[in-house]
Design a protein around this motif. Structure first.
Motif, PDB file in Angstrom:
ATOM      1  N   GLN A  41       0.859  -1.183   0.000  1.00  0.00           N
ATOM      2  CA  GLN A  41       0.000   0.000   0.000  1.00  0.00           C
ATOM      3  C   GLN A  41       0.893   1.230   0.000  1.00  0.00           C
ATOM      4  O   GLN A  41       2.046   1.178   0.449  1.00  0.00           O
ATOM      5  CB  GLN A  41      -0.905   0.024   1.235  1.00  0.00           C
ATOM      6  CG  GLN A  41      -1.898  -1.103   1.305  1.00  0.00           C
ATOM      7  CD  GLN A  41      -2.964  -1.019   0.219  1.00  0.00           C
ATOM      8  OE1 GLN A  41      -3.270   0.044  -0.321  1.00  0.00           O
ATOM      9  NE2 GLN A  41      -3.516  -2.160  -0.146  1.00  0.00           N
ATOM     10  N   GLY A  42       0.340   2.330  -0.465  1.00  0.00           N
ATOM     11  CA  GLY A  42       1.043   3.601  -0.450  1.00  0.00           C
ATOM     12  C   GLY A  42       0.203   4.651   0.239  1.00  0.00           C
ATOM     13  O   GLY A  42      -0.989   4.454   0.463  1.00  0.00           O
ATOM     14  N   PRO A  43       0.816   5.781   0.568  1.00  0.00           N
ATOM     15  CA  PRO A  43       0.081   6.838   1.261  1.00  0.00           C
ATOM     16  C   PRO A  43      -0.933   7.494   0.335  1.00  0.00           C
ATOM     17  O   PRO A  43      -0.680   7.662  -0.861  1.00  0.00           O
ATOM     18  CB  PRO A  43       1.178   7.820   1.666  1.00  0.00           C
ATOM     19  CG  PRO A  43       2.242   7.635   0.639  1.00  0.00           C
ATOM     20  CD  PRO A  43       2.204   6.179   0.276  1.00  0.00           C
ATOM     21  N   THR A  71       0.479   5.197   5.411  1.00  0.00           N
ATOM     22  CA  THR A  71       0.434   3.882   4.775  1.00  0.00           C
ATOM     23  C   THR A  71       0.108   2.796   5.799  1.00  0.00           C
ATOM     24  O   THR A  71      -0.624   1.850   5.497  1.00  0.00           O
ATOM     25  CB  THR A  71       1.762   3.591   4.056  1.00  0.00           C
ATOM     26  OG1 THR A  71       1.983   4.623   3.093  1.00  0.00           O
ATOM     27  CG2 THR A  71       1.748   2.240   3.368  1.00  0.00           C
ATOM     28  N   GLN A  74      -3.478   2.652   6.035  1.00  0.00           N
ATOM     29  CA  GLN A  74      -4.043   1.951   4.875  1.00  0.00           C
ATOM     30  C   GLN A  74      -3.981   0.434   5.102  1.00  0.00           C
ATOM     31  O   GLN A  74      -4.944  -0.294   4.842  1.00  0.00           O
ATOM     32  CB  GLN A  74      -3.277   2.302   3.584  1.00  0.00           C
ATOM     33  CG  GLN A  74      -3.117   3.763   3.269  1.00  0.00           C
ATOM     34  CD  GLN A  74      -4.412   4.489   2.964  1.00  0.00           C
ATOM     35  OE1 GLN A  74      -5.352   3.927   2.419  1.00  0.00           O
ATOM     36  NE2 GLN A  74      -4.462   5.750   3.328  1.00  0.00           N
ATOM     37  N   CYS A 115       5.491   3.804   9.809  1.00  0.00           N
ATOM     38  CA  CYS A 115       4.568   2.667   9.824  1.00  0.00           C
ATOM     39  C   CYS A 115       4.831   1.790  11.049  1.00  0.00           C
ATOM     40  O   CYS A 115       3.897   1.408  11.756  1.00  0.00           O
ATOM     41  CB  CYS A 115       4.718   1.857   8.537  1.00  0.00           C
ATOM     42  SG  CYS A 115       3.625   0.425   8.442  1.00  0.00           S
ATOM     43  N   GLN A 146       6.008   2.419  -0.616  1.00  0.00           N
ATOM     44  CA  GLN A 146       5.066   1.303  -0.625  1.00  0.00           C
ATOM     45  C   GLN A 146       5.486   0.347   0.471  1.00  0.00           C
ATOM     46  O   GLN A 146       6.677   0.046   0.618  1.00  0.00           O
ATOM     47  CB  GLN A 146       5.065   0.609  -1.983  1.00  0.00           C
ATOM     48  CG  GLN A 146       4.003  -0.467  -2.093  1.00  0.00           C
ATOM     49  CD  GLN A 146       3.992  -1.099  -3.457  1.00  0.00           C
ATOM     50  OE1 GLN A 146       4.928  -1.788  -3.827  1.00  0.00           O
ATOM     51  NE2 GLN A 146       2.936  -0.861  -4.222  1.00  0.00           N
TER      52      GLN A 146
END
Length: 155
Positions: A41-43, A71, A74, A115, A146
Motif C-alpha cells: 500500500q502507499g500513502p 500507509t 491503509q 509505519c 510502498q
C-alpha cells in the motif's frame, strides 16, 4: 481492562480510511491459514489519491515518516476489512518498505519507522515485527513509498 486496537486508534484521534481497492490484477489481502498477507500500500490523501514524490531533494525524512504512518493506516484498514476486528491480530510478523528516493538518500529506515511506530502504538507488543527497507528509483504511480505486511491471526 484491555483496550482494543480500534479504541486505541480513537484515543490517538486516528481514523482508518476506507480500504483501498486494488489497482490491478491482485487482492489487497490474502488470508492463508492463520497468516494474513497484505499487498503493498502507499500513502493516500483524503480523496484516496496517492501521495507522490521522492525522498532526498524533494521530500524530507519527516514528510516520508508521515507518509509511512499514513500507509500504516491503509494497511490496518485492509486488515480490518478482512478480519472485521483488529483484535484478531496475534502479531505483525514482517513489514517490508520500499522508499521512492534519490540515489544518495540513506535514511530509508527512519522513513519506514512511521509505519512501524504506528503499528506499535495501535497494537502494543503485537505490533513489533521484523522488517526490510530499501530505496527505489521509482514506484508505481510515483507514490512516496510502498509497504506490505504479514500478520499472524489468532485461531
Amino acid at each position: 481492562m484491555t483496550i482494543s486496537p480500534e479504541q486505541k486508534l480513537s484515543s490517538l484521534n486516528l481514523v482508518l480510511p476506507p480500504p483501498p481497492k486494488p489497482a490491478g490484477q491482485y487482492r489487497p489481502a490474502r488470508l492463508v491459514g492463520n497468516m494474513l498477507y497484505l499487498s503493498g500500500q502507499g500513502p493516500r490523501n483524503i480523496n484516496g489519491e496517492f501521495l507522490t514524490g521522492r525522498l532526498g531533494n524533494e521530500l524530507s525524512v519527516e514528510e516520508g515518516y508521515m507518509a509511512a504512518r499514513n500507509t500504516g493506516l491503509q494497511l490496518l484498514a485492509v486488515a480490518k476489512d478482512v478480519l472485521g476486528d483488529l483484535s484478531r491480530i496475534e502479531a505483525v510478523v514482517k513489514v517490508a518498505g520500499m522508499v521512492n528516493c534519490e540515489e544518495n538518500f540513506t535514511e530509508h529506515a527512519a522513513v519506514v519507522n512511521g509505519c512501524s511506530d504506528l503499528f506499535v502504538e495501535v497494537l502494543g507488543d503485537k505490533g513489533y515485527h521484523t522488517r526490510s527497507v530499501a530505496g527505489m528509483n521509482s514506484l508505481p504511480l510515483g507514490m512516496i513509498l510502498q509497504i506490505d505486511a504479514i500478520i499472524s491471526i489468532k485461531d
